[in-house]
Design a protein around this motif. Structure first.
Motif, mmCIF file in Angstrom:
data_model
loop_
_atom_site.group_PDB
_atom_site.id
_atom_site.type_symbol
_atom_site.label_atom_id
_atom_site.label_comp_id
_atom_site.label_asym_id
_atom_site.label_seq_id
_atom_site.Cartn_x
_atom_site.Cartn_y
_atom_site.Cartn_z
ATOM 1 N N VAL A 230 0.835 -1.209 0.000
ATOM 2 C CA VAL A 230 0.000 0.000 0.000
ATOM 3 C C VAL A 230 0.868 1.258 0.000
ATOM 4 N N VAL A 231 1.871 1.263 0.870
ATOM 5 C CA VAL A 231 2.746 2.439 0.978
ATOM 6 C C VAL A 231 3.528 2.652 -0.308
ATOM 7 N N ILE A 234 1.534 4.415 -2.889
ATOM 8 C CA ILE A 234 1.368 5.840 -2.566
ATOM 9 C C ILE A 234 2.638 6.619 -2.862
ATOM 10 N N TYR A 235 3.811 6.089 -2.412
ATOM 11 C CA TYR A 235 5.029 6.897 -2.591
ATOM 12 C C TYR A 235 5.492 6.922 -4.042
ATOM 13 N N SER A 238 3.231 9.552 -5.572
ATOM 14 C CA SER A 238 3.594 10.903 -5.139
ATOM 15 C C SER A 238 4.918 11.345 -5.757
ATOM 16 N N ALA A 246 3.028 16.441 -4.624
ATOM 17 C CA ALA A 246 2.722 15.665 -3.425
ATOM 18 C C ALA A 246 3.777 15.807 -2.336
ATOM 19 N N ILE A 412 6.388 7.345 3.604
ATOM 20 C CA ILE A 412 6.168 7.722 2.205
ATOM 21 C C ILE A 412 7.159 8.801 1.757
ATOM 22 N N ASN A 416 9.985 8.569 -0.929
ATOM 23 C CA ASN A 416 9.796 9.515 -2.027
ATOM 24 C C ASN A 416 11.106 10.215 -2.368
#
Length: 518
Positions: A230-231, A234-235, A238, A246, A412, A416
């Motif tokens: 999941v993470v 997202i990262y 972003s 982001a 994240i 990132n």
């Protein structure tokens, strides 16, 4: 092979090769890493301590001397990000997730087992905060600031590629674009990949532990793999959106959540005691900074210093290429003096206050309130220490949820920034790397984290990362000289330009016709 892609393919191959060793021979990797680490601690600990002190002294020198007014970019450039956003990004990209992880666990660990003297006492409580501040103070941030200011100067002022090899231009010239420069970049990428993978692995373990304490979710690889999946989505998403998108908003959200969590604990906890701990700790740290920085314990086994101080200093050196590269990327337009004051002292004060609020409150509960069960919980499992600590507060469940959200967002933003830096270096210093490159590195990092947790190779690879501190420290010492040489040459150039402008003004004045008399 296309030479432009050499750094990318070579670093990717080496990264996957080392991870394969972690998969198929985790015990051997851990044994080798620990042996290397013990050799470094026993024989080269003095070198690590001395190097870190030199990094701090060098940062202060160039920040407060005649070099301080040099701008990291053209003279007309101004900062790309507001100062508050810039500071938020500094925390988010570097030690934010570690602060949450160790905020309670580390001070309590030192309180129970201090570097010297009797544990679980008033003296060990003072020593706990003093040494926490040493490990998370200016020594750590000086490692990041050195790489950051050096890279930013050569990248934005001298228009060289956004790659760590560019820092050595005053010493080797155009050879930075040859095999020597590429080897440096591959080594840097390798340290970044291992560093961020181990950090994200520990972050995943803490989130899983929090979910177990709150909702009874099992602590196992399946839960941890889902968290990482999941993470990662997202990262990666972003990262693709870019720094202006982001990353900026997530960093600002990070700071708001961190302040909210601090505020709750500060006002729900022993407020007056927290401020006393903060001021006492800062005073003890400043008073004993030099002696602690050079503490090697030559008349004893030195196990405490090796396990904590040398480990942390090695960790900061190993993380310097990642954090320094990202800090350089977001610092265009700032003067060196402004950069040093912001990148060294402001984050340090924030870190100190965080530990005073979290760790200081925990020690207060144990030492003054008799809640020894908290000390036992920390000794048993550091990943659950923060959540056990919140059980002593009103709205403990809310605080735990807030802390988990904060960990996830730090998770994240750290990944990132790492993916962004990996993309830059992989593409020979491209300040805006392709989405494809960033996505590949994002997936690789996630896969490495899962594999390390599955095989138990996390501790071994963590030791391997710190073992790289010695060659990296040597490289950073050379970087100090190279940066000094570059800055000195820049001042000479500026002096010549000023003299030329003055001569032109004098000539122009002489050429003006004299005013006719009436």
């Amino acid at each position: 092979m296309n030479s432009k892609k050499f750094v990318f393919y070579a670093s990717l191959a080496v990264s996957l090769g080392l991870i394969s060793i972690g998969v198929f021979m985790p015990n051997q990797l851990e044994h080798f890493s620990n042996s290397s680490l013990n050799f470094i601690y026993n024989n080269l600990g003095w070198f690590i301590l001395g190097s870190v002190f030199i990094f701090f002294a060098f940062c202060m020198y160039i920040g407060l001397s005649k070099f301080g007014h040099i701008r990291l970019g053209d003279d007309s450039d101004r900062p790309e990000y507001k100062t508050a956003t810039w500071i938020g990004m500094l925390f988010s990209a570097s030690i934010g997730i570690s602060l949450v992880f160790w905020g309670v666990a580390e001070p309590v660990s030192y309180y129970i087992d201090p570097p010297f003297g009797k544990g679980s006492s008033e003296e060990s409580a003072k020593l706990a905060m003093q040494f926490v501040y040493l490990h998370w103070g200016v020594s750590a941030w000086a490692c990041y600031a050195l790489v950051g200011v050096s890279l930013a100067f050569f990248q934005f002022r001298k228009k060289l590629p956004a790659s760590l090899s560019s820092v050595f231009y005053p010493l080797i010239g155009d050879k930075i674009r040859g095999p020597f420069g590429k080897v440096i970049d591959v080594v840097v990428i390798l340290s970044i990949v291992i560093g961020i993978a181990t950090s994200l692995g520990f972050g995943t373990l803490q989130v899983n532990s929090g979910m177990n304490v709150l909702w009874g979710l099992p602590v196992n690889i399946n839960t941890q793999a889902i968290i990482i999946l999941v993470v990662t989505f997202i990262y990666v998403a972003s990262t693709v959106s870019g720094l202006q998108g982001a990353m900026k908003h997530l960093s600002n959200l990070n700071m708001l959540l961190a302040f909210a969590l601090l505020g709750f604990v500060l006002f729900l906890g022993p407020t007056q005691t927290i401020f006393k701990i903060f001021f006492q700790g800062v005073g003890d740290y400043v008073q004993n900074f030099v002696s602690m920085s050079f503490r090697t314990e030559p008349y004893s086994d030195g196990s405490w210093i090796a396990s904590w101080t040398l480990f942390y200093f090695g960790w900061w050196i190993a993380w310097a290429p990642l954090v320094g590269s990202f800090v350089a990327r977001i610092s265009k337009g700032r003067t060196i003096k402004e950069f040093m004051m912001g990148a060294v002292f402001i984050p340090v004060l924030g870190s100190f206050f965080w530990f005073a609020v979290m760790g200081g409150s925990a020690i207060h509960l144990i030492q003054n309130m008799g809640e020894t069960a908290l000390a036992t919980a920390v000794s048993t499992d550091v990943t659950s220490a923060l959540f056990k600590f919140f059980e002593y507060f009103p709205m403990g469940v809310f605080l735990s949820i807030l802390a988990m959200v904060l960990v996830l967002i730090f998770f994240i933003t750290s990944a990132n920034s790492a993916v962004f830096v990996l993309g830059m270096i992989s593409e020979n210093g491209n300040p805006n790397p392709a989405h494809k490159t960033k996505i590949i590195w994002g997936i690789v990092i996630a896969a490495i984290s899962v594999v390390l947790i599955m095989t138990g190779g996390l501790a071994g690879l963590q030791s391997a990362l710190v073992a790289t501190a010695v060659p990296l420290a040597a490289l950073m010492l050379i970087m100090c000289y190279s940066t000094y040489k570059g800055l000195k040459g820049e001042l000479l150039l500026l002096s010549k330009e000023t003299s030329k402008e003055s001569e032109e003004q004098v000539v122009n004045i002489k050429k003006k016709p004299a005013a006719k008399k009436a």
